[in-house]
Design an enzyme around this catalytic site. Structure first.
Site, PDB file in Angstrom:
ATOM      1  CB  CYS A 153      -0.683   3.600  10.994  1.00 27.54           C
ATOM      2  SG  CYS A 153       0.481   3.670   9.621  1.00 27.54           S
ATOM      3  NE  ARG A 180      -7.754  27.669  23.520  1.00 28.14           N
ATOM      4  CZ  ARG A 180      -8.500  28.751  23.327  1.00 28.14           C
ATOM      5  NH1 ARG A 180      -8.373  29.475  22.237  1.00 28.14           N
ATOM      6  NH2 ARG A 180      -9.395  29.114  24.242  1.00 28.14           N
ATOM      7  NE  ARG A 198      -5.097   9.756  12.712  1.00 27.90           N
ATOM      8  CZ  ARG A 198      -4.975   9.093  11.565  1.00 27.90           C
ATOM      9  NH1 ARG A 198      -3.769   8.798  11.089  1.00 27.90           N
ATOM     10  NH2 ARG A 198      -6.044   8.732  10.891  1.00 27.90           N
ATOM     11  CE  LYS A 208       2.936   7.231  10.223  1.00 29.19           C
ATOM     12  NZ  LYS A 208       3.261   6.374   9.096  1.00 29.19           N
ATOM     13  CG  ASP A 240       5.968  -7.760  -2.711  1.00 33.09           C
ATOM     14  OD1 ASP A 240       5.600  -6.697  -2.174  1.00 33.09           O
ATOM     15  OD2 ASP A 240       5.624  -8.882  -2.291  1.00 33.09           O
ATOM     16  CE1 TYR A 276      -4.352  -1.389   0.316  1.00 34.42           C
ATOM     17  CE2 TYR A 276      -3.076  -3.138   1.359  1.00 34.42           C
ATOM     18  CZ  TYR A 276      -4.245  -2.700   0.766  1.00 34.42           C
ATOM     19  OH  TYR A 276      -5.304  -3.569   0.616  1.00 34.42           O
ATOM     20  NE  ARG A 312       4.538  13.391   9.012  1.00 33.50           N
ATOM     21  CZ  ARG A 312       4.738  14.659   9.376  1.00 33.50           C
ATOM     22  NH1 ARG A 312       5.074  15.551   8.474  1.00 33.50           N
ATOM     23  NH2 ARG A 312       4.566  15.039  10.619  1.00 33.50           N
ATOM     24  CB  THR A 323       5.237   3.143  10.701  1.00 32.59           C
ATOM     25  OG1 THR A 323       4.750   4.043   9.705  1.00 32.59           O
ATOM     26  CG2 THR A 323       5.067   3.753  12.077  1.00 32.59           C
TER      27      THR A 323
END
Length: 422
Positions: free
Chosen positions: A258, A244, A211, A204, A32, A12, A152, A119
């Site tokens: 991730c 905020r 999140r 990263k 790959d 991906y 990212r 990552t």
């Protein structure tokens, strides 16, 4: 740019990255370990879904700038973009990174640049890659340059974000970072920020962990919604009017390569110093079970025993075919543990990748005693409930992706995750 690139890992991230460089006139060879993936690329067939990828792949192959095989070739730059999953005990599995690095050692030469895009936990470049690269006999940092530049981007918008997002580059030496910046300036319009490799690795993982913690907060609030007699989606919307405040949204769990994985890197490294991160991970991992139990409660309330649940959406997020760490599959497991039968459907996953899956949405509708929406695909958002030939008139929306008023007007009993009106 006259340098040639070898991209190891054509998934991906690796494939879009390879195609992007090739479309900008750079000779790229993709590698790959999956022969089927290599064959599909050679034949200009996609093994992953991404907006704009087909056209860009066609151009790259037709113009001769992209080739693919199962083994590396001598190049000037090597980009490693392989999976970095977690083990069953939630520790980092860095074997793919190590093997990919080892595979290029016979080919690297003086002056080459090696970039890790995967990552990874902080210190991976230092502790996993460099011990392999020193076997080349080249002096790291002066003869062989190494850096970490984590992707990212988000599936569904990869090409837009490859170009426009700021990029972090961490070199094991200043020269390594500068060479990497020069490389990505081939197509990156966002600002490229230079630092050291370990800081880039941490940045990263921090981004995704932020999140995850935010989503865990929303999920805790969703679980409290019935006691508070509120619709948590409405409450979050109002809270986010504060300049905020940016509360994320709840759901049936957290998936993807991730957010569902990277926080565990910090839990493993931080131990007792990662308590908030650990609790957040456990909170989000509890949501599939919570969703399944909520489904069972709805069925019980309606006096339905021996039910078949229609699970709509297997991908971890809307409008992609990516099932990596998808909470939908865990929700299905939890439903089956409760003794429920499950039939699933996902319009983006064209080949059955789950034992419960059917390619026919109508078949799923006709078999299900309750319709549970687990992924917010556009196709689901645009459904007209008045035209559905469904066995069930009960719907459970876990992503706030359906128009409650429209579904209720069509005669459906509507349930929403995190809404006291259920």
């Amino acid at each position: 740019m006259t340098k040639s690139i070898c991209v190891v890992g054509l998934g991906y991230i690796g494939l879009p990255t390879a195609v992007m460089f090739a479309n900008h006139g750079v000779k790229v060879h993709g590698v790959d370990v999956n022969p089927a993936a290599v064959k599909s690329i050679q034949e200009k067939q996609l093994h992953i879904e991404e907006n704009g990828l087909q056209e860009r792949l066609n151009k790259a192959v037709d113009e001769g700038f992209l080739t693919a095989s199962t083994t590396p070739v001598t190049s000037d730059v090597y980009i490693v973009a392989v999976p970095s999953p977690i083990n069953p005990d939630n520790t980092a599995n860095l074997e793919y990174v190590r093997q990919a690095t080892a595979s290029i050692v016979p080919f690297v030469k003086k002056g080459d640049l090696v970039i890790l895009e995967s990552t990874v936990p902080p210190k991976t470049v230092e502790n996993v890659m460099l011990p392999e690269l020193v076997k080349s006999g080249l002096e790291i940092g002066t003869e062989l340059f190494v850096s970490h530049s984590p992707e990212r981007v988000i599936p569904g918008r990869i090409f837009e974000e490859l170009v426009n997002n700021d990029r972090i580059v961490g070199g094991i030496s200043q020269k390594s970072a500068e060479l990497t910046k020069e490389l990505y300036e081939t197509f990156v319009k966002g600002e490229i920020h230079l630092t050291d490799a370990t800081t880039a690795e941490l940045v990263k993982v921090m981004e995704n962990t932020y999140r995850d913690v935010n989503i865990a907060f929303a999920n805790e609030l969703a679980k409290m919604a019935e006691k508070l007699d509120v619709n948590i989606w409405e409450a979050i919307k109002f809270a986010n009017y504060h300049p905020r405040v940016n509360v994320h949204f709840p759901g049936p769990g957290v998936g993807g390569h991730c957010i569902a994985v990277d926080p565990w890197f910090l839990v493993e490294l931080g131990g007792e110093q990662a308590q908030i991160i650990h609790l957040s991970r456990n909170t989000n991992d509890s949501m599939p079970s919570f969703t399944a139990q909520k489904t069972q409660a709805i069925l019980n309330k309606n006096g339905i025993a021996g039910a078949t649940v229609g699970a709509f959406g297997l991908a971890f997020k809307g409008n992609v075919d990516d099932m990596r760490e998808s909470p939908s599959t865990i929700v299905i497991d939890e439903l089956q543990k409760l003794g429920l039968t499950v039939v699933s459907h996902d319009p983006h996953i064209k080949q059955n990748k789950h034992e419960t899956q059917t390619q026919s949405m109508q078949e799923a509708l006709e078999q299900s005693d309750i319709l549970v929406f687990l992924t917010d695909h556009k196709e689901f958002r645009e459904l007209d409930p008045a035209t559905l030939n469904a066995k069930s008139k009960i719907v459970f929306d876990t992503k706030n992706c359906l128009n409650r008023e429209v579904w209720e007007k069509a005669g459906f009993q509507f349930h929403l995750l995190g809404d006291a009106k259920n």
